[in-house]
Design a protein around this motif. Structure first.
Motif, PDB file in Angstrom:
ATOM      1  N   UNK A  35       0.853  -1.207   0.000  1.00 56.57           N
ATOM      2  CA  UNK A  35       0.000   0.000   0.000  1.00 56.57           C
ATOM      3  C   UNK A  35       0.878   1.244   0.000  1.00 56.57           C
ATOM      4  N   UNK A  36       0.686   2.096  -0.978  1.00 61.17           N
ATOM      5  CA  UNK A  36       1.317   3.406  -0.973  1.00 61.17           C
ATOM      6  C   UNK A  36       0.259   4.395  -0.473  1.00 61.17           C
ATOM      7  N   UNK A  37       0.300   4.674   0.817  1.00 58.68           N
ATOM      8  CA  UNK A  37      -0.703   5.553   1.430  1.00 58.68           C
ATOM      9  C   UNK A  37      -0.209   6.980   1.244  1.00 58.68           C
ATOM     10  N   UNK A  38      -1.039   7.857   0.774  1.00 56.91           N
ATOM     11  CA  UNK A  38      -0.631   9.236   0.467  1.00 56.91           C
ATOM     12  C   UNK A  38       0.341   9.240  -0.717  1.00 56.91           C
ATOM     13  N   UNK A  39      -0.183   8.818  -1.855  1.00 55.50           N
ATOM     14  CA  UNK A  39       0.671   8.586  -3.038  1.00 55.50           C
ATOM     15  C   UNK A  39       0.900   9.841  -3.868  1.00 55.50           C
ATOM     16  N   UNK A  40       0.263  10.954  -3.483  1.00 60.40           N
ATOM     17  CA  UNK A  40       0.429  12.216  -4.194  1.00 60.40           C
ATOM     18  C   UNK A  40       0.218  12.022  -5.697  1.00 60.40           C
ATOM     19  N   UNK A  55      -3.237   5.344  -2.629  1.00 64.28           N
ATOM     20  CA  UNK A  55      -4.376   6.189  -2.245  1.00 64.28           C
ATOM     21  C   UNK A  55      -3.906   7.580  -1.852  1.00 64.28           C
ATOM     22  N   UNK A  56      -4.848   8.498  -1.888  1.00 68.52           N
ATOM     23  CA  UNK A  56      -4.576   9.867  -1.446  1.00 68.52           C
ATOM     24  C   UNK A  56      -5.907  10.526  -1.114  1.00 68.52           C
ATOM     25  N   UNK A  57      -5.832  11.645  -0.410  1.00 64.71           N
ATOM     26  CA  UNK A  57      -7.043  12.411  -0.085  1.00 64.71           C
ATOM     27  C   UNK A  57      -7.415  13.340  -1.246  1.00 64.71           C
ATOM     28  N   UNK A  58      -6.472  13.603  -2.132  1.00 63.56           N
ATOM     29  CA  UNK A  58      -6.694  14.596  -3.185  1.00 63.56           C
ATOM     30  C   UNK A  58      -7.134  13.937  -4.496  1.00 63.56           C
ATOM     31  N   UNK A  59      -8.368  14.252  -4.911  1.00 68.76           N
ATOM     32  CA  UNK A  59      -8.877  13.696  -6.182  1.00 68.76           C
ATOM     33  C   UNK A  59      -8.049  14.221  -7.355  1.00 68.76           C
ATOM     34  N   UNK A  60      -7.574  15.458  -7.200  1.00 78.49           N
ATOM     35  CA  UNK A  60      -6.759  16.049  -8.272  1.00 78.49           C
ATOM     36  C   UNK A  60      -5.478  15.230  -8.450  1.00 78.49           C
ATOM     37  N   UNK A  61      -4.854  14.851  -7.329  1.00 83.39           N
ATOM     38  CA  UNK A  61      -3.639  14.030  -7.406  1.00 83.39           C
ATOM     39  C   UNK A  61      -3.967  12.640  -7.957  1.00 83.39           C
ATOM     40  N   UNK A  62      -5.117  12.096  -7.544  1.00 83.51           N
ATOM     41  CA  UNK A  62      -5.480  10.758  -8.022  1.00 83.51           C
ATOM     42  C   UNK A  62      -5.718  10.762  -9.536  1.00 83.51           C
ATOM     43  N   UNK A  63      -6.281  11.863 -10.057  1.00 87.73           N
ATOM     44  CA  UNK A  63      -6.456  11.970 -11.512  1.00 87.73           C
ATOM     45  C   UNK A  63      -5.094  11.930 -12.202  1.00 87.73           C
ATOM     46  N   UNK A  95      -1.158  -1.471 -10.212  1.00 88.02           N
ATOM     47  CA  UNK A  95      -1.665  -0.542  -9.192  1.00 88.02           C
ATOM     48  C   UNK A  95      -3.157  -0.275  -9.314  1.00 88.02           C
ATOM     49  N   UNK A  96      -3.847  -0.271  -8.182  1.00 87.67           N
ATOM     50  CA  UNK A  96      -5.214   0.266  -8.119  1.00 87.67           C
ATOM     51  C   UNK A  96      -5.154   1.571  -7.348  1.00 87.67           C
ATOM     52  N   UNK A  97      -5.639   2.649  -7.984  1.00 88.68           N
ATOM     53  CA  UNK A  97      -5.654   3.952  -7.324  1.00 88.68           C
ATOM     54  C   UNK A  97      -7.033   4.193  -6.717  1.00 88.68           C
ATOM     55  N   UNK A  98      -7.051   4.707  -5.504  1.00 85.49           N
ATOM     56  CA  UNK A  98      -8.350   4.985  -4.877  1.00 85.49           C
ATOM     57  C   UNK A  98      -8.248   6.108  -3.861  1.00 85.49           C
TER      58      UNK A  98
END
Ligand SMILES: C[S@@+](CC[C@H](N)C(=O)[O-])C[C@H]1O[C@@H](n2cnc3c(N)ncnc32)[C@H](O)[C@@H]1O
Length: 274
Positions: free
Chosen positions: A108-113, A142-150, A192-195
């Protein structure tokens, strides 16, 4: 225009409630700087108008955009190098020698920016462990930022981002030209699964993990929040699993449950039974 003490407190409280991020007094300049773009893009007269709308919750998605603007997304490929070396030379060989019945390794890459960390992990795995064909190796990022996840999902990087840490021989192997940028090849993205996952809220839907990279994010939280997050880490990390923190970060308040490993140049900890 400088932010008033009252408006700063509103932003401080909002950010904490939504993300757990603690914004110390003295960071007024950071709020002023980071929210300025939002003032313009959302059509507010000034920062005070934006804070009034935030308080009244009168503009759709404004809160989310404020949180995104105030998070720090600094990252790079193979950041700090040593954790990736440790993963390659010590942690992965140990796990692959193990007798896991289902032959799975979950990372798990938590806070993947913007994605450089999970893509670095995937490239390393493909480069060094593609021989382990009877194992399923999977990464959740995963990350809290949808912009980063995009940005993560697009897998597109500028030449400047590439020049920050990506080994030269990985470029033609794992990325392809896309206009004036580089795009990560499907083979690497498939690891990778991004979420979306907010570390400050309840976590759901994570697999039982062998390895967690939670680097350069705990620094934004107060000690109580860090401890609460590390307690949740213990619920999802397998006993004897590995936690990588940012260089210089330690499992504050939970030292008895995370044993420092002897991989001295990496902030790498092994979870221990209570
Ligand atoms: C400095 S970056 C670290 C990126 C990467 N782990 C590294 O070390 O290069 C911090 C990331 O943490 C994310 N973040 C901050 N608060 C968070 C929270 N409560 N839940 C999940 N992610 C969070 C930010 O959006 C940002 O992308």
């Amino acid at each position: 225009m400088s932010i008033t003490a009252e408006d700063f407190q509103t932003v401080q409280k909002y950010l904490f409630e939504q993300s757990g991020i603690s914004l110390a007094s003295g960071k007024e300049y950071l709020v002023e700087g980071r929210l300025q773009t939002l003032v313009h893009s959302e059509g507010f007269g000034d920062l005070h108008d934006l804070v009034v709308a935030l308080r009244a919750n009168s503009v759709n998605n404004l809160g989310k955009k404020v949180v995104e603007a105030l998070t720090t997304n600094e990252t790079s490929f193979f950041r700090d190098r040593h954790p990736f070396e440790t993963l390659k030379t010590a942690v992965m060989p140990e796990l692959l020698k193990g007798s896991s019945t289902n032959k799975q390794i979950q990372i798990w890459s938590a806070a993947s920016s913007s994605g450089q960390e999970p893509y670095s992990l995937a490239m390393l795995l493909e480069d060094s462990f593609a021989w382990a064909t009877d194992w399923k190796i999977h990464i959740v990022a995963s990350d809290i930022s949808e912009e980063m996840l995009d940005k993560c999902r697009a897998g597109l990087y500028t030449q400047f981002e590439i020049s920050r840490g990506l080994p030269a021989h990985y470029l033609p192997r794992f990325l392809q030209r896309e206009g004036n940028q580089w795009q990560v090849k499907p083979k690497i993205r498939d690891y990778i699964d991004f979420r979306y996952l907010n570390l400050f809220e309840e976590w759901s839907g994570l697999p039982r993990l062998d390895i967690i990279f939670m680097r350069n994010v705990l620094i934004y939280f107060e000690n109580d929040t860090k401890k609460a997050i590390l307690e949740k880490v213990l619920r999802v990390l397998k006993p004897g699993g590995y936690l990588f923190l940012g260089s210089g970060e330690t499992p504050v308040g939970m030292e008895n449950r995370f044993q420092p490993t002897d991989f001295s140049t990496s902030a790498c900890f092994k979870s221990t039974p209570s």
